[in-house]
Enzyme design. Structure first.
Site, PDB file in Angstrom:
ATOM      1  N   SER A   1      -7.454   9.858   8.375  1.00  0.00           N
ATOM      2  CA  SER A   1      -6.931   8.574   8.851  1.00  0.00           C
ATOM      3  C   SER A   1      -6.272   8.742  10.231  1.00  0.00           C
ATOM      4  O   SER A   1      -6.878   9.331  11.122  1.00  0.00           O
ATOM      5  CB  SER A   1      -5.958   8.012   7.802  1.00  0.00           C
ATOM      6  OG  SER A   1      -5.781   6.631   7.979  1.00  0.00           O
TER       7      SER A   1
ATOM      8  N   ASP B   1     -15.281   1.495   5.904  1.00  0.00           N
ATOM      9  CA  ASP B   1     -13.945   2.039   5.647  1.00  0.00           C
ATOM     10  C   ASP B   1     -12.942   0.894   5.404  1.00  0.00           C
ATOM     11  O   ASP B   1     -12.699   0.083   6.308  1.00  0.00           O
ATOM     12  CB  ASP B   1     -13.549   2.857   6.884  1.00  0.00           C
ATOM     13  CG  ASP B   1     -12.221   3.565   6.737  1.00  0.00           C
ATOM     14  OD1 ASP B   1     -11.409   3.141   5.890  1.00  0.00           O
ATOM     15  OD2 ASP B   1     -11.994   4.524   7.494  1.00  0.00           O
TER      16      ASP B   1
ATOM     17  N   HIS C   1     -11.590   5.259   1.745  1.00  0.00           N
ATOM     18  CA  HIS C   1     -10.871   5.766   2.914  1.00  0.00           C
ATOM     19  C   HIS C   1     -10.370   7.173   2.585  1.00  0.00           C
ATOM     20  O   HIS C   1      -9.776   7.374   1.532  1.00  0.00           O
ATOM     21  CB  HIS C   1      -9.687   4.828   3.186  1.00  0.00           C
ATOM     22  CG  HIS C   1      -8.908   5.147   4.416  1.00  0.00           C
ATOM     23  ND1 HIS C   1      -9.453   5.104   5.677  1.00  0.00           N
ATOM     24  CD2 HIS C   1      -7.614   5.503   4.582  1.00  0.00           C
ATOM     25  CE1 HIS C   1      -8.524   5.411   6.567  1.00  0.00           C
ATOM     26  NE2 HIS C   1      -7.403   5.669   5.940  1.00  0.00           N
TER      27      HIS C   1
END
Ligand SMILES: *[C@@H]1O[C@H](CO)[C@@H](O)[C@H](O)[C@H]1NC(C)=O
Ligand SMILES: *[C@@H]1O[C@H](CO)[C@@H](O)[C@H](O)[C@H]1NC(C)=O
Length: 237
Positions: A18, A114, A181
């Site tokens: 991330s 995502d 994710h």
């Protein structure tokens, strides 16, 4: 996360997921430069391939948000100089630009759908004030066909941005179409019989092959959602 044995390192890998994945892209070559040439250094970025695209109200709201970070943290100093000659620093802070000047072998894992990018980049709250997107952002199964078409734009843009990687030896990417994710951090998505697969291989298998240099890195973008049956068991994080 950094895994290496300081005194006898012969391999090092820098990885992040991330926002940590983005930070890792920014620092990948610096990290690599800290080792002797005898050490094999590689970078693995998970769910950090954030795109500079317009949201559904045609605004670049995420670029504006990023602009604040770039100025506050004075990121300019670490951005690629060739990008800065013809683009704004904020544009150069996106992975599609950053990767053009990175020399260290890198593997990019990301979903083409995502959920974090859908929620923050494509359909931020400011772009859909009428709540019509809430259930779709919550779970891709709730999206109607118009919404799926919009979301597929993310996957297409990602595939285009990764074309520069095709010529980079020792690089690879795994862009699946699962609504997930950060897929390297949990066993269920990284390496289990429920993991997303491309070409019948799990993320752990393709990253492992790339890391050991057994094969040229896999460079694969999945077909459009909902084509991949191995996505079924993934829950959105
Ligand atoms: C899908 O939902 C959006 C938002 O509610 C709506 O504008 C659009 O017309 C819907 N499309 C279909 C095919 O139902
Ligand atoms: C896919 O991989 C699994 C386990 O790695 C194997 O059991 C299965 O036969 C493979 N399927 C195909 C279609 O190759």
């Amino acid at each position: 996360m950094i895994f290496f044995s300081y005194f006898y390192a012969f391999q090092a890998i820098l990885t992040g997921c991330s926002a940590g994945g983005l930070a890792m892209i920014v620092h990948c070559d610096d990290f690599s430069a800290r080792f002797s040439h005898k050490v094999s250094v590689k970078c693995l970025v998970d769910a950090g391939f954030i795109l500079d695209v317009k949201d559904i109200s045609e605004q670049r709201s995420f670029r504006s948000l990023y602009g604040g970070v770039v100025h506050l943290q004075n990121v300019r100093q670490v951005l690629p100089k060739d990008c800065l000659t013809n683009k704004e620093p904020t544009e150069c802070f996106f992975p599609a630009e950053l990767i053009k000047s990175i020399h260290t072998p890198m593997f990019i894992v990301n979903s083409g759908y995502d959920p974090a990018q859908i929620r923050n980049v494509i359909v931020p709250a400011s772009s859909a004030p009428d709540k019509s997107w809430l259930s779709c952002k919550d779970n891709i199964r709730n999206c109607n066909s118009t919404q799926i078409d919009v979301l597929d734009g993310l996957r297409t843009t990602m595939a285009d941005a990764l074309k520069v990687v095709k010529d980079k030896e020792d690089w690879g990417f795994f862009i699946d179409s699962c609504f997930t994710h950060c897929q390297t951090v949990l066993d269920v998505s990284w390496n289990s019989h429920n993991s997303p697969r491309l070409g019948n291989k799990t993320i752990a298998e393709v990253v492992g092959d790339w890391h050991r240099g057994r094969t040229q890195g896999v460079k694969e973008v999945d077909c459009k959602y909902p084509c991949n049956p191995t996505c079924n068991s993934q829950s959105p994080l």
